[in-house]
Design a protein around this motif. Structure first.
Motif: not given
Length: 360
Positions: A188-194, A238-244
């Protein structure tokens, strides 16, 4: 072969080329071009064979003890590009040129090979000949071509029609697309995790930018690799968990696609999958009888940057035909004199050509 006979075949070639342009029109059925060629070869007196939109004929008096030469004409049934100032499906002769859809890209090569087949099959040759017209507009047609090539007798040499200004393309690049996934961690962008996968892809692209392979081809140069697509998707906040990332490769004749893929996988920190539609690079020995004869006749050989049906043919091959090698934007045309000269050159290149026999 008398001059009258050559003139007769030349004028028949131009008339056939005009009919092919009309058969490519969108209002025609997809199989109209294949129907045209099947009818023409039957009219010429040959027994025809067909697999979908692939049509072929074998020269009379086939002899299993002789090598077999394939003359292959690939017909691209795709829609015309922008930039036409005239009807692309109505052939028009203007100032010694013939205008129409596909005339430069494949049409002139197809009818020139057909003319050579007609002229050469009428005289004894030290080889069998097969003339194949391959009409394609999607991957299923490539599968049809593959089925046909499996059905044909063992091939010893192939001439593939393509616009080269009658210079033999002794090599051509392979192609491959790789689907690469860089993994992060959802957050989460707000939580700063990921872990943001977009940021993780940056060092991968940096390595790719400096990626080079050592082996250089005399005719094709180095292997070309580039990222042509990048995408990452995440919900708002949200923080993206994959990039193609999609990589496109244009191989030279010093590497197989498998070798290149392995070396890229070792260099790049990502998951990598080969996408459909790959084709290997092609190359023919410069001492091949056809190449040597072409040199004696003043035809300068080169390496083609594009990929043709040679990629699917499992025997030594060259690409050659009349027309400009560079793509023509709109108002596609061929000089009529180039068709006449191409027919003459094909006959000179192939008449009594000594190929290796099957037993050798």
């Amino acid at each position: 072969m008398t001059d009258d006979r050559k003139d007769e075949i030349y004028y028949a070639s131009i008339e056939l080329l005009q009919r092919q342009v009309r058969a490519l029109a969108p209002q025609c059925e997809k199989h109209a071009v294949a129907d045209l060629w099947e009818s023409q070869l039957q009219h010429d007196g040959y027994e025809t064979h067909r697999e979908g939109n692939q049509v072929w004929a074998v020269s009379t008096a086939y002899d299993e003890s002789l090598p077999t030469l394939l003359l292959e004409a690939g017909i691209d049934m795709a829609l015309p590009a922008e930039g036409w100032s005239r009807d692309p499906y109505e052939p028009v002769e203007d100032e010694c040129c013939l205008y129409g859809m596909g005339i430069n890209r494949f049409g002139a090569s197809a009818v020139s090979l057909w003319a050579a087949f007609r002229l050469l099959s009428g005289t004894p040759q030290p080889y069998n000949m097969i003339f194949l017209v391959s009409c394609k507009d999607h991957d299923a047609d490539v599968e049809e071509l593959d089925l046909v090539l499996q059905r044909l007798p063992k091939l010893d040499f192939a001439v593939v029609g393509q616009p080269t200004d009658m210079r033999p393309a002794v090599s051509e690049r392979g192609r491959m697309k790789l689907d690469c996934i860089v993994r992060g961690k959802a957050g989460s962008l707000a939580k700063g995790d990921g872990v943001n996968a977009i940021y993780k892809v940056i060092p991968v692209l940096t390595v790719l930018q400096d990626f080079h392979l050592e082996r250089l081809s005399v005719t094709l140069g180095e292997v070309k690799v580039a990222a042509t697509c990048i995408e990452a998707v995440a919900n708002d906040g949200a923080i993206p968990d994959s990039c193609r990332v999609v990589l496109e490769v244009r191989a030279n004749d010093c590497y197989t696609n498998d070798e290149i893929r392995t070396l890229l996988q070792e260099a790049l920190s990502c998951e990598m999958t080969q996408m459909p539609g790959a084709a290997e690079a092609s190359h023919i020995d410069m001492q091949h009888p056809f190449v040597r004869r072409a040199e004696l006749l003043g035809c300068e050989s080169f390496g083609a940057s594009t990929t043709s049906d040679r990629a699917y043919i499992d025997c030594p091959s060259v690409g050659i035909g009349p027309g400009e090698p560079e793509p023509v934007a709109g108002d596609e045309y061929i000089r009529l004199a180039d068709v006449r000269e191409a027919i003459e050159m094909f006959v000179n290149l192939l008449d009594d050509l000594q190929l290796s026999s099957p037993e050798e």
